[in-house]
Every structure is written in structure tokens, then in C-alpha cells.
Design an enzyme around this catalytic site. Structure first.
Site, PDB file in Angstrom:
ATOM      1  N   ASP A 146       0.859  -1.184   0.000  1.00  0.00           N
ATOM      2  CA  ASP A 146       0.000   0.000   0.000  1.00  0.00           C
ATOM      3  C   ASP A 146       0.895   1.234   0.000  1.00  0.00           C
ATOM      4  OD1 ASP A 146      -2.024  -1.816   0.207  1.00  0.00           O
ATOM      5  OD2 ASP A 146      -2.713  -1.183   2.187  1.00  0.00           O
TER       6      ASP A 146
ATOM      7  N   ASP B 278     -15.492  -4.850  -0.944  1.00  0.00           N
ATOM      8  CA  ASP B 278     -15.427  -4.682   0.507  1.00  0.00           C
ATOM      9  C   ASP B 278     -16.802  -5.022   1.070  1.00  0.00           C
ATOM     10  OD1 ASP B 278     -12.795  -3.808   0.375  1.00  0.00           O
ATOM     11  OD2 ASP B 278     -13.373  -1.712   0.170  1.00  0.00           O
TER      12      ASP B 278
END
Length: 235
Positions: free
Chosen positions: A8, A130
Site C-alpha cells: 500500500d 469490501d
């Protein structure tokens, strides 16, 4: 089962968040290329690269990091974060990503995402979902929709999508184990889907359980950076 390490990026640095919270940011390495090379040297072949600046801004920001990693490693890279327009998709592919990772656009603007599937080919996209209580969550997990994960998967499989990763937002970044029951149900309902588990992996026992559940791949981030899992164990 394919092991997919995650990097990330914020400000060009390798970081991890806890439950998607930018205020709970931890920098692990100033140089993402060093991390990617270590993954490749260990024998891993794929990388999940997330542009957190891009996700926040709503436009791809860290494409230079993607370009460097794609140019200097042989890793198969999927890249996501901030892909909102066809121009963003072009930047991602031109910078060396094998797959563009798309999540919120597929929820909020289905026709646009379908147009990309038709233009570039569904095999060039990794769909991200998600999930909270089996419902799709968007906007950095702050907003839960009334869209059932199973309907979402079915809709896009009909459009040609074959790779999907799912993150249970209640598990991500906590190192408390993945959402095994949810993932088993998805695998049972969609046996043709290349399903990738994401979130909550805390050690090799979690990886073994995900493999037994039928997951085709698993994205692992914090467990590697916190030393809960070594690269030697993964390979």
C-alpha cells in the site's frame, strides 16, 4: 493457492492502514521497490499494489511507483486506488500493471465499469468487493450499501469478470483471522470464480484454512510486515 503480497502506497512509501483508517497509518519502508524485489527474490510471482493517495483523491496518483516496480521486477502486478475514468485505466496499463483493480466504480457506476470490460477485456480487471455483514461497503468502508455480495458477484460474472477479491472490513488490518465462513459460501456459490481472500490473515494457519476453504488466492499484507509470516514460509 496463490500467495499475493500487498504493498500500500502513501507519498511513495510502503505503509499499512488499520481498517482503512488513514489516521492509523504505519510506514514500513520508504522504498517500495526494495519490498517488491524481496518478494520476487523469495519466489513470489504476483503483487497487489494499492495507491492509497489515489483512493483518497479519486484519481491515480502513485503511477510512478507502479512504473518502477513493473519495470524492475517480473511480478504480475494488479494496481488499484483512484481508478475513476478511462484515462486512469490507460495510465495504469501504460505504467505496467497486468490488471487494473476496481471496486467502488463497479458499485457506483456499473455502466462505466462494464464499458471498460468491453473495451479492454474482462481478463484485465480484478474486481474488489469490501463487505460488511454480507453487504457491499464503499467510500473507505464508511458507507454500507444494501447490495448483497452474492448478487454483486453474479452480476459481474455475467459480464465476464473471473477474478475477484473480497475483504471483510471488520477483519482487515487487525490480524485476528479471515472471514472463513463468508469465503467458503462465496466459493461454494461460484466455483468458476478465481476467488481471492483478503483481510485478517494473522499466520500460516489462516493461509492453510483459506486453501482448504477453496480460495484460489490470498492477499497478505500486515502479517508479513509485522513478522507473523515469513517469506520463506510462504514459498
Amino acid at each position: 493457492m496463490e500467495i499475493i503480497p500487498a504493498i500500500d502506497i502513501i507519498d511513495g512509501k510502503c505503509v499499512r492502514l488499520t481498517q482503512g483508517d488513514y489516521a492509523q497509518k504505519k510506514i514500513y519502508n520508504e522504498n517500495p521497490l526494495e519490498v517488491a524485489v524481496a518478494f520476487e527474490d523469495a519466489g513470489l510471482q504476483r503483487l497487489h499494489l494499492v495507491d492509497l493517495d489515489g483512493a483518497k483523491a479519486g484519481a491515480v496518483k502513485n503511477w510512478k511507483v507502479l512504473e518502477a516496480l513493473a519495470g524492475k521486477t517480473g511480478l504480475v502486478i494488479d494496481f488499484g486506488g483512484g481508478i475513476k475514468t478511462a484515462a486512469d485505466v490507460d495510465i495504469v496499463f501504460n505504467s505496467g500493471a497486468a490488471l487494473a483493480t476496481v471496486g467502488s466504480i463497479a458499485v457506483k457506476d456499473g455502466p462505466l465499469f462494464v464499458s471498460w470490460l468491453e473495451e479492454y477485456g474482462a481478463d484485465r480487471f480484478l474486481l474488489g468487493a469490501d463487505v460488511k455483514d454480507e453487504k457491499i461497503a464503499v467510500s473507505g468502508w464508511l458507507e454500507t450499501t444494501d447490495r448483497w455480495i452474492y448478487d454483486f458477484i453474479e452480476e459481474y460474472m455475467e459480464k465476464g469478470v473471473r477474478q475477484l477479491f473480497c475483504t471483510d472490513v471488520s477483519k482487515d488490518g487487525l490480524l485476528q483471522g479471515p472471514a472463513l465462513d463468508l469465503y467458503r459460501t462465496i466459493v461454494e456459490n461460484f466455483p468458476e470464480l478465481y476467488f481471492i481472500a483478503s483481510g485478517g490473515v494473522s499466520g500460516m494457519e489462516d493461509v492453510r484454512q483459506l486453501a482448504e476453504a477453496g480460495c484460489k488466492g490470498v492477499i497478505i499484507g500486515k502479517a508479513i510486515y509485522e513478522g507473523r509470516i515469513t517469506l520463506k514460509e510462504l514459498c
